[in-house]
Design a protein around this motif. Structure first.
Motif, PDB file in Angstrom:
ATOM      1  N   GLU A  33       0.818  -1.212   0.000  1.00 23.22           N
ATOM      2  CA  GLU A  33       0.000   0.000   0.000  1.00 23.22           C
ATOM      3  C   GLU A  33       0.853   1.265   0.000  1.00 23.22           C
ATOM      4  OE1 GLU A  33      -3.032  -0.811   3.081  1.00 23.22           O
ATOM      5  OE2 GLU A  33      -4.407  -0.924   1.361  1.00 23.22           O
ATOM      6  N   ILE A  36       1.941   1.624  -3.688  1.00 23.80           N
ATOM      7  CA  ILE A  36       0.818   2.015  -4.548  1.00 23.80           C
ATOM      8  C   ILE A  36       0.396   3.454  -4.270  1.00 23.80           C
ATOM      9  CG2 ILE A  36      -1.608   1.540  -5.106  1.00 23.80           C
ATOM     10  CD1 ILE A  36       0.516  -0.499  -6.212  1.00 23.80           C
ATOM     11  N   ASN A  37       0.341   3.833  -2.995  1.00 22.13           N
ATOM     12  CA  ASN A  37      -0.066   5.204  -2.641  1.00 22.13           C
ATOM     13  C   ASN A  37       0.950   6.239  -3.126  1.00 22.13           C
ATOM     14  OD1 ASN A  37      -2.450   4.349  -1.438  1.00 22.13           O
ATOM     15  ND2 ASN A  37      -1.528   4.205   0.590  1.00 22.13           N
ATOM     16  N   TRP A  41       0.502   2.079  -9.784  1.00 20.09           N
ATOM     17  CA  TRP A  41       0.892   0.704 -10.148  1.00 20.09           C
ATOM     18  C   TRP A  41       2.126   0.769 -11.054  1.00 20.09           C
ATOM     19  CZ3 TRP A  41      -1.247  -3.619  -8.127  1.00 20.09           C
ATOM     20  CH2 TRP A  41      -0.804  -4.839  -8.660  1.00 20.09           C
ATOM     21  N   VAL A  59      -2.506  -8.909  -4.006  1.00 18.69           N
ATOM     22  CA  VAL A  59      -3.938  -8.638  -4.123  1.00 18.69           C
ATOM     23  C   VAL A  59      -4.688  -9.943  -4.360  1.00 18.69           C
ATOM     24  CG1 VAL A  59      -5.729  -7.443  -5.444  1.00 18.69           C
ATOM     25  CG2 VAL A  59      -3.550  -6.304  -4.988  1.00 18.69           C
ATOM     26  N   ILE A  67     -10.640  -5.843  -0.164  1.00 15.39           N
ATOM     27  CA  ILE A  67      -9.354  -5.374  -0.695  1.00 15.39           C
ATOM     28  C   ILE A  67      -9.202  -5.780  -2.150  1.00 15.39           C
ATOM     29  CG2 ILE A  67      -6.853  -5.775  -0.579  1.00 15.39           C
ATOM     30  CD1 ILE A  67      -7.133  -5.591   2.477  1.00 15.39           C
ATOM     31  N   GLN A  68      -9.592  -7.007  -2.477  1.00 20.74           N
ATOM     32  CA  GLN A  68      -9.517  -7.444  -3.873  1.00 20.74           C
ATOM     33  C   GLN A  68     -10.383  -6.554  -4.759  1.00 20.74           C
ATOM     34  OE1 GLN A  68     -10.626 -11.556  -3.358  1.00 20.74           O
ATOM     35  NE2 GLN A  68      -8.485 -12.209  -3.389  1.00 20.74           N
ATOM     36  N   LYS A  70     -11.316  -3.494  -4.085  1.00 15.25           N
ATOM     37  CA  LYS A  70     -10.757  -2.142  -4.061  1.00 15.25           C
ATOM     38  C   LYS A  70      -9.686  -1.972  -5.144  1.00 15.25           C
ATOM     39  CE  LYS A  70      -7.932   0.886  -1.142  1.00 15.25           C
ATOM     40  NZ  LYS A  70      -7.311   1.047   0.187  1.00 15.25           N
ATOM     41  N   TYR A  71      -8.823  -2.983  -5.300  1.00 22.29           N
ATOM     42  CA  TYR A  71      -7.700  -2.849  -6.223  1.00 22.29           C
ATOM     43  C   TYR A  71      -8.006  -3.355  -7.631  1.00 22.29           C
ATOM     44  CZ  TYR A  71      -4.897  -1.131  -2.446  1.00 22.29           C
ATOM     45  OH  TYR A  71      -4.418  -0.349  -1.422  1.00 22.29           O
ATOM     46  N   LEU A  74      -7.760  -0.574 -10.266  1.00 19.87           N
ATOM     47  CA  LEU A  74      -6.361  -0.184 -10.463  1.00 19.87           C
ATOM     48  C   LEU A  74      -5.646  -1.203 -11.358  1.00 19.87           C
ATOM     49  CD1 LEU A  74      -4.049   1.779  -9.690  1.00 19.87           C
ATOM     50  CD2 LEU A  74      -3.544   0.227  -7.793  1.00 19.87           C
ATOM     51  N   ILE A  75      -5.922  -2.483 -11.126  1.00 22.12           N
ATOM     52  CA  ILE A  75      -5.292  -3.522 -11.932  1.00 22.12           C
ATOM     53  C   ILE A  75      -5.853  -3.509 -13.354  1.00 22.12           C
ATOM     54  CG2 ILE A  75      -4.985  -6.028 -12.177  1.00 22.12           C
ATOM     55  CD1 ILE A  75      -4.727  -6.078  -9.067  1.00 22.12           C
TER      56      ILE A  75
END
Length: 170
Positions: A33, A36-37, A41, A59, A67-68, A70-71, A74-75
């Motif tokens: 995190e 990523i923050n 990515w 992830v 969490i999966q 959430k990301y 992004l993925i």
């Protein structure tokens, strides 16, 4: 998988392995995190293919469905930008479907039954799964399942799907 197959889901060995794995994954996810923050990515040109694969696995194998989810966007964006492999995305989409008690699309997710045998989590339109898999760059389901000692049988899969979703409804 080796520990699970050897000792079973309810064994002390498998539970101990799970605790240790969760601890390491939790510490790694804190670092994930931070990366990523700070950077978004990063693609393979920045951290190499192994680095990208490691981030993705944090992830993919996270035990927290939120969490999966959430990301996932992004993925998806990383795939669109050429920073992540498209077949990784379908593994995550299938895993989210499985953990949400929904049917998966590509047949990437397996579970173990009470007899310690792997089975494919229910697939949408299983008759055409290989068309979808080949289009995204995966091998056929038959080839994939050989690694787990599973033989693909559409008829048995449909029967197992009915059984699974009848259990979920209870």
């Amino acid at each position: 998988m080796e520990t699970q197959q050897k000792y079973g889901d309810n064994s002390d060995e498998f539970k101990e392995y799970g605790i240790k794995l969760n601890e390491v994954d939790s510490l790694n996810f804190i670092e994930f995190e931070k990366i990523i923050n700070k950077y978004g990515w990063p693609g393979p040109e920045v951290i190499g293919e192994d680095g990208v694969n490691t981030l993705f696995m944090l992830v993919q194998h996270n035990n927290n469905l939120d969490i999966q989810k959430k990301y996932l966007p992004l993925i998806k964006k990383a795939v669109d930008d050429g920073k992540q492999f498209p077949n990784d995305l379908v593994y995550l989409e299938d895993r989210i479907a499985m953990y949400s008690n929904e049917m998966q699309t590509y047949g990437t997710q397996l579970k173990m039954d009470e007899n310690k045998e792997y089975y494919v989590w229910p697939i949408k339109n299983p008759k055409d799964v290989n068309k979808r898999r080949l289009k995204i760059g995966l091998d056929t389901l038959e080839e994939y399942l050989k690694r787990f000692g599973v033989v693909w049988d559409v008829k048995k899969h449909k029967e197992k799907t009915l059984k699974i979703f009848n259990e979920i409804k209870k």
